[in-house]
Design a protein around this motif. Structure first.
Motif, PDB file in Angstrom:
ATOM      1  N   LEU A 247       2.335  35.300  34.583  1.00  7.43           N
ATOM      2  CA  LEU A 247       1.174  36.172  34.707  1.00  7.43           C
ATOM      3  C   LEU A 247       0.196  35.934  33.551  1.00  7.43           C
ATOM      4  CD1 LEU A 247      -0.047  38.517  36.376  1.00  7.43           C
ATOM      5  CD2 LEU A 247       1.178  40.076  34.873  1.00  7.43           C
ATOM      6  N   ALA A 248       0.730  35.772  32.341  1.00  7.70           N
ATOM      7  CA  ALA A 248      -0.111  35.526  31.169  1.00  7.70           C
ATOM      8  C   ALA A 248      -0.822  34.175  31.278  1.00  7.70           C
ATOM      9  CB  ALA A 248       0.735  35.582  29.899  1.00  7.70           C
ATOM     10  N   LYS A 249      -0.107  33.160  31.725  1.00  9.30           N
ATOM     11  CA  LYS A 249      -0.721  31.832  31.879  1.00  9.30           C
ATOM     12  C   LYS A 249      -1.813  31.855  32.940  1.00  9.30           C
ATOM     13  CE  LYS A 249       3.133  29.020  30.301  1.00  9.30           C
ATOM     14  NZ  LYS A 249       4.192  28.077  30.685  1.00  9.30           N
ATOM     15  N   LYS A 250      -1.575  32.552  34.019  1.00  9.47           N
ATOM     16  CA  LYS A 250      -2.567  32.649  35.086  1.00  9.47           C
ATOM     17  C   LYS A 250      -3.837  33.332  34.575  1.00  9.47           C
ATOM     18  CE  LYS A 250      -3.268  34.527  39.707  1.00  9.47           C
ATOM     19  NZ  LYS A 250      -2.679  35.332  40.781  1.00  9.47           N
ATOM     20  N   LYS A 251      -3.677  34.441  33.867  1.00  9.56           N
ATOM     21  CA  LYS A 251      -4.833  35.167  33.338  1.00  9.56           C
ATOM     22  C   LYS A 251      -5.550  34.336  32.280  1.00  9.56           C
ATOM     23  CE  LYS A 251      -7.592  38.660  32.835  1.00  9.56           C
ATOM     24  NZ  LYS A 251      -8.562  38.975  33.879  1.00  9.56           N
ATOM     25  N   LEU A 252      -4.808  33.631  31.453  1.00 11.55           N
ATOM     26  CA  LEU A 252      -5.421  32.795  30.422  1.00 11.55           C
ATOM     27  C   LEU A 252      -6.272  31.700  31.056  1.00 11.55           C
ATOM     28  CD1 LEU A 252      -5.728  32.254  27.414  1.00 11.55           C
ATOM     29  CD2 LEU A 252      -3.674  30.842  27.529  1.00 11.55           C
ATOM     30  N   GLY A 253      -5.833  31.169  32.167  1.00  7.81           N
ATOM     31  CA  GLY A 253      -6.615  30.170  32.896  1.00  7.81           C
ATOM     32  C   GLY A 253      -7.968  30.714  33.328  1.00  7.81           C
ATOM     33  N   GLN A 254      -8.032  31.990  33.613  1.00  7.09           N
ATOM     34  CA  GLN A 254      -9.292  32.631  34.009  1.00  7.09           C
ATOM     35  C   GLN A 254     -10.198  32.892  32.815  1.00  7.09           C
ATOM     36  OE1 GLN A 254      -7.972  36.190  35.959  1.00  7.09           O
ATOM     37  NE2 GLN A 254      -7.147  35.104  37.735  1.00  7.09           N
TER      38      GLN A 254
ATOM     39  N   SER B  31       5.391  44.637  22.406  1.00  6.79           N
ATOM     40  CA  SER B  31       6.026  43.574  21.621  1.00  6.79           C
ATOM     41  C   SER B  31       6.085  42.273  22.424  1.00  6.79           C
ATOM     42  CB  SER B  31       7.429  43.986  21.179  1.00  6.79           C
ATOM     43  OG  SER B  31       8.236  44.258  22.316  1.00  6.79           O
ATOM     44  N   LEU B  32       6.401  42.377  23.713  1.00  5.93           N
ATOM     45  CA  LEU B  32       6.444  41.190  24.565  1.00  5.93           C
ATOM     46  C   LEU B  32       5.047  40.619  24.792  1.00  5.93           C
ATOM     47  CD1 LEU B  32       8.994  42.364  27.297  1.00  5.93           C
ATOM     48  CD2 LEU B  32       9.427  40.872  25.345  1.00  5.93           C
ATOM     49  N   VAL B  33       4.072  41.495  24.940  1.00  5.02           N
ATOM     50  CA  VAL B  33       2.689  41.053  25.160  1.00  5.02           C
ATOM     51  C   VAL B  33       2.187  40.274  23.961  1.00  5.02           C
ATOM     52  CG1 VAL B  33       0.294  41.854  25.386  1.00  5.02           C
ATOM     53  CG2 VAL B  33       2.089  42.855  26.817  1.00  5.02           C
TER      54      VAL B  33
ATOM     55  N   ILE C 202       0.531  35.275  21.161  1.00  5.45           N
ATOM     56  CA  ILE C 202       0.657  34.359  20.019  1.00  5.45           C
ATOM     57  C   ILE C 202       1.187  33.007  20.488  1.00  5.45           C
ATOM     58  CG2 ILE C 202       1.958  33.944  17.889  1.00  5.45           C
ATOM     59  CD1 ILE C 202       1.710  37.013  17.395  1.00  5.45           C
ATOM     60  N   HIS C 203       2.120  33.027  21.429  1.00  9.31           N
ATOM     61  CA  HIS C 203       2.688  31.779  21.947  1.00  9.31           C
ATOM     62  C   HIS C 203       1.646  30.957  22.701  1.00  9.31           C
ATOM     63  CE1 HIS C 203       5.488  29.021  23.807  1.00  9.31           C
ATOM     64  NE2 HIS C 203       5.039  29.387  24.998  1.00  9.31           N
TER      65      HIS C 203
ATOM     66  N   GLU D 197     -10.510  34.619  19.948  1.00 11.31           N
ATOM     67  CA  GLU D 197     -10.281  36.045  19.699  1.00 11.31           C
ATOM     68  C   GLU D 197     -10.557  36.880  20.953  1.00 11.31           C
ATOM     69  OE1 GLU D 197      -8.786  37.361  17.048  1.00 11.31           O
ATOM     70  OE2 GLU D 197      -8.594  35.277  16.412  1.00 11.31           O
ATOM     71  N   VAL D 198     -11.575  36.497  21.701  1.00  7.70           N
ATOM     72  CA  VAL D 198     -11.893  37.203  22.956  1.00  7.70           C
ATOM     73  C   VAL D 198     -10.780  36.970  23.960  1.00  7.70           C
ATOM     74  CG1 VAL D 198     -13.516  37.323  24.890  1.00  7.70           C
ATOM     75  CG2 VAL D 198     -14.379  37.104  22.549  1.00  7.70           C
ATOM     76  N   GLN D 199     -10.291  35.742  24.036  1.00  9.39           N
ATOM     77  CA  GLN D 199      -9.181  35.428  24.943  1.00  9.39           C
ATOM     78  C   GLN D 199      -7.952  36.264  24.593  1.00  9.39           C
ATOM     79  OE1 GLN D 199      -8.576  31.204  24.507  1.00  9.39           O
ATOM     80  NE2 GLN D 199      -9.821  30.745  26.317  1.00  9.39           N
ATOM     81  N   LYS D 200      -7.630  36.316  23.312  1.00  9.68           N
ATOM     82  CA  LYS D 200      -6.453  37.084  22.875  1.00  9.68           C
ATOM     83  C   LYS D 200      -6.580  38.550  23.265  1.00  9.68           C
ATOM     84  CE  LYS D 200      -5.031  34.394  18.851  1.00  9.68           C
ATOM     85  NZ  LYS D 200      -4.840  34.425  17.395  1.00  9.68           N
ATOM     86  N   ARG D 201      -7.749  39.130  22.970  1.00  8.28           N
ATOM     87  CA  ARG D 201      -7.953  40.551  23.242  1.00  8.28           C
ATOM     88  C   ARG D 201      -7.892  40.843  24.739  1.00  8.28           C
ATOM     89  NH1 ARG D 201     -12.630  42.638  24.331  1.00  8.28           N
ATOM     90  NH2 ARG D 201     -13.808  41.046  23.224  1.00  8.28           N
ATOM     91  N   LYS D 202      -8.587  40.021  25.523  1.00 11.04           N
ATOM     92  CA  LYS D 202      -8.614  40.257  26.971  1.00 11.04           C
ATOM     93  C   LYS D 202      -7.250  40.040  27.605  1.00 11.04           C
ATOM     94  CE  LYS D 202     -13.463  39.581  27.927  1.00 11.04           C
ATOM     95  NZ  LYS D 202     -13.955  40.445  28.975  1.00 11.04           N
ATOM     96  N   LEU D 203      -6.521  39.026  27.153  1.00 13.69           N
ATOM     97  CA  LEU D 203      -5.186  38.777  27.684  1.00 13.69           C
ATOM     98  C   LEU D 203      -4.245  39.930  27.345  1.00 13.69           C
ATOM     99  CD1 LEU D 203      -3.176  36.946  29.124  1.00 13.69           C
ATOM    100  CD2 LEU D 203      -2.794  35.770  26.944  1.00 13.69           C
ATOM    101  N   ALA D 204      -4.289  40.372  26.083  1.00 11.00           N
ATOM    102  CA  ALA D 204      -3.425  41.488  25.670  1.00 11.00           C
ATOM    103  C   ALA D 204      -3.778  42.759  26.441  1.00 11.00           C
ATOM    104  CB  ALA D 204      -3.550  41.714  24.168  1.00 11.00           C
ATOM    105  N   ASP D 205      -5.071  43.050  26.569  1.00 13.37           N
ATOM    106  CA  ASP D 205      -5.495  44.251  27.298  1.00 13.37           C
ATOM    107  C   ASP D 205      -5.026  44.214  28.748  1.00 13.37           C
ATOM    108  OD1 ASP D 205      -6.718  45.222  25.039  1.00 13.37           O
ATOM    109  OD2 ASP D 205      -8.760  44.712  25.679  1.00 13.37           O
ATOM    110  N   TYR D 206      -5.147  43.061  29.367  1.00 10.42           N
ATOM    111  CA  TYR D 206      -4.743  42.898  30.762  1.00 10.42           C
ATOM    112  C   TYR D 206      -3.243  43.162  30.941  1.00 10.42           C
ATOM    113  CZ  TYR D 206      -3.771  40.552  35.204  1.00 10.42           C
ATOM    114  OH  TYR D 206      -3.334  40.256  36.469  1.00 10.42           O
TER     115      TYR D 206
END
Length: 121
Positions: free
Chosen positions: A76-83, A108-110, A115-116, A90-99
């Motif tokens: 799910l994280a990889k799919k969202k990161l692709g978008q 903790s997992l998010v 970071i990974h 920093e924007v990618q990190k914030r939006k991915l974490a928020d999602y």
């Protein structure tokens, strides 16, 4: 209907196992995880909204296999990161974490996943 009739019918349905809170909670947890990719936190919140007992919520969450749970989070994280490609890190990190947090995954997992997937370098 008369309240007494409602109570009588509900009691009868529960005795015949047509209404079963545990079965509902287990199916709900599996369904929301498999189809909507919700995390444990969101599933727990939604079951609480439906007045499911804490014991049945705990039983329902045991339906989610840990290895499948983590692999689902990663995909799910990889799919969202692709978008989010083309945006600043920093924007990618914030939006991915928020999602992921909105979908009910544990923080903790998010953050470990963020970071990974988006290293600071």
């Amino acid at each position: 209907m008369i309240p007494d009739a409602i109570d009588h019918i509900m009691g009868h349905l529960i005795q015949l196992d047509y209404l079963n809170e545990e079965r509902f909670a287990r199916n709900y947890a599996r369904g929301k995880f498999n189809h909507k990719h919700w995390g444990r936190i969101r599933i727990t919140q939604e079951l609480r909204k439906r007045n499911i007992s804490p014991i049945n919520i705990k039983i329902a969450l045991k339906e989610l296999d840990d290895s499948t749970y983590l692999s689902s989070l990663e995909s799910l994280a990889k799919k969202k990161l692709g978008q989010l490609q083309g945006k600043e890190k920093e924007v990618q990190k914030r939006k991915l974490a928020d999602y992921l947090l909105y979908r009910g995954w544990e923080s903790s997992l998010v953050y470990e996943q963020v970071i990974h997937l988006i290293p600071n370098n």
